[in-house]
Design an enzyme around this catalytic site. Structure first.
Site, short mmCIF file in Angstrom:
data_model
loop_
_atom_site.label_atom_id
_atom_site.label_comp_id
_atom_site.label_asym_id
_atom_site.label_seq_id
_atom_site.Cartn_x
_atom_site.Cartn_y
_atom_site.Cartn_z
N GLN A 135 0.76 -1.13 -0.02
CA GLN A 135 -0.14 -0.05 0.12
C GLN A 135 0.65 1.28 0.09
O GLN A 135 0.35 2.45 -0.41
CB GLN A 135 -1.11 0.00 1.13
CG GLN A 135 -0.21 0.10 2.63
CD GLN A 135 -1.38 0.14 3.65
OE1 GLN A 135 -1.89 -0.85 3.99
NE2 GLN A 135 -1.64 1.28 4.53
N CYS A 141 -5.26 0.53 3.40
CA CYS A 141 -5.23 -0.79 3.62
C CYS A 141 -6.63 -1.57 3.25
O CYS A 141 -6.85 -2.56 2.56
CB CYS A 141 -5.03 -1.00 5.15
SG CYS A 141 -6.29 -0.20 6.05
N HIS A 281 -6.79 -0.99 11.01
CA HIS A 281 -6.09 -1.62 9.79
C HIS A 281 -7.16 -2.77 9.26
O HIS A 281 -7.60 -3.40 10.14
CB HIS A 281 -4.58 -2.17 10.31
CG HIS A 281 -3.86 -2.69 9.35
ND1 HIS A 281 -3.64 -1.66 8.08
CD2 HIS A 281 -3.01 -3.75 9.17
CE1 HIS A 281 -2.91 -2.57 7.34
NE2 HIS A 281 -2.73 -3.51 8.01
#
Ligand SMILES: *[C@@H]1O[C@H](CO)[C@@H](O)[C@H](O)[C@H]1NC(C)=O
Ligand SMILES: *[C@@H]1O[C@H](CO)[C@@H](O)[C@H](O)[C@H]1NC(C)=O
Ligand SMILES: *[C@@H]1O[C@H](CO)[C@@H](O)[C@H](O)[C@H]1NC(C)=O
Length: 335
Positions: A135, A141, A281
């Site tokens: 990323q 993410c 995340h």
């Protein structure tokens, strides 16, 4: 960026913290040498002012890694591409800065009763999982978790194993509460792909790791979603069922400092939270198993193949570790 640190340190000092650790480390010749080798390996270059600060941060991280590895933890840590950054910097650059609408997601997944196989790994069942991607310095993410889930779901449903365009999600999915490099949720991204009528391929919509204007071309869409399955809050067993019976599952969790330098083994933490407002995340569970009595998930991350176990990590399963069951979902592809 380097100018910010003294201000933070001064603030901490005024509030009564005895010393600003980061500025006070005395660095051995061996540590200096090791920093230089690490810089070479990662092709890092700094200005002379920045050099000192990066060296301090690196040494502080390296000492934490060595202290961790000296204890009998279920996972090991190691230096990696993040080792010259503080956790505060990593949070700003790679993780969600504000909570996403995890808990607002309505569930529609009905779980069966099992039993399920003791272990599953979609990487070994066939050509079902694309290579690990990276990323870069963008909080995207969620787009990689989304494409990873859809890529696998399509291949498992009998389609080709495609590589899909994260950048389209970064640039175009804001009407579904997604925020490009500032964050988003796989469930919301699946909804976007469903209502947008498709997503393009990596080759026709390449990744730039930056927010940009939407360049979606309907004629070039190659993958489609017909429905979205949202797993019930904290129903980790439903995630097991999904991975056992259907396909990999997207999930979110809270990354805390010790996760950044993860190298191998089963990650487990006592400092992270379990609530949907703390997850920062998103990743993709591609399998699960158990080792020495500890059940774990096999998870595809989006920090490149140099990180962790060739880009993957294991995380303890069955305890809603770091909120990993707070926000899980997967797409039903149109194949
Ligand atoms: C380390 O942990 C493992 C698993 O938790 C345990 O079986 C082993 O006895 C421990 N070893 C030491 C030296 O404490
Ligand atoms: C959460 O949902 C509300 C209502 O749809 C929206 O206004 C808000 O921007 C969302 N928050 C995030 C971080 O997406
Ligand atoms: C699944 O979650 C998404 C976003 O979090 C939401 O827009 C959608 O309505 C949910 N689907 C169902 C069937 O509740």
């Amino acid at each position: 960026m380097w100018a910010v640190l003294p201000v933070l340190c001064a603030g901490a000092w005024l509030l009564g913290t005895p010393a600003c650790d980061a500025a006070a480390l005395s660095v051995s010749a061996y540590e200096k040498f090791h920093f230089k080798s690490w810089m070479e390996k990662h092709q890092k270059k700094y200005s002379s002012e920045e050099y000192h600060k990066r060296q301090q941060t690196f040494v502080s991280n390296w000492r934490k890694i060595n202290a961790h590895n000296a204890k009998n933890h279920t996972f090991k840590m190691a230096l990696n591409q993040f080792s010259d950054m503080t956790f505060a910097e990593i949070k700003r650059k790679y993780l969600w800065s504000e909570p996403q609408n995890c808990s607002a997601t309505k569930s529609n997944y009905l779980r069966g009763t099992g039993p399920y196989p003791p272990s599953v790994d979609w990487r070994e069942k066939g050509h079902f999982v694309t290579p690990v991607k990276n990323q870069g310095g963008c909080g995207s993410c969620w787009t990689f978790s989304t494409t990873g889930a859809l890529e696998s779901a399509i291949a498992i449903a009998g389609g080709k194993l495609l590589s899909l365009a994260e950048q389209q999600l970064v640039d175009c999915a804001e009407d579904f509460n997604n925020h490009g490099c500032q964050g988003g949720l796989p469930s919301q991204a699946f909804e976007y792909i469903l209502y947008n009528k498709g997503i393009m391929g990596e080759d026709t919509y390449p990744y730039t790791a930056r927010d940009g204007v939407c360049k979606f071309q309907p004629k070039k869409a190659i993958a489609f979603v017909k429905d979205v399955a949202n797993i019930t809050l904290n129903d980790e067993e439903a995630m097991v069922e999904t991975v056992a019976l259907y396909n990999p599952v997207s999930f979110a969790f809270e990354v805390t400092e010790d996760f950044i330098q993860y190298r191998k083994g089963i990650y487990s933490s006592t400092s992270c939270h379990k609530t949907p407002d703390k997850v920062n995340h998103a990743v993709l569970a591609v399998g699960y198993g158990e080792e020495n009595g500890i059940p774990y998930w096999i998870v595809k991350n989006s920090w490149g193949t140099y990180w962790g176990m060739d880009g993957y990590f294991l995380i303890e399963r069955g305890k809603n570790m770091c909120g990993l069951a707070a926000c899980a979902s997967y797409p039903i592809p149109l194949v």
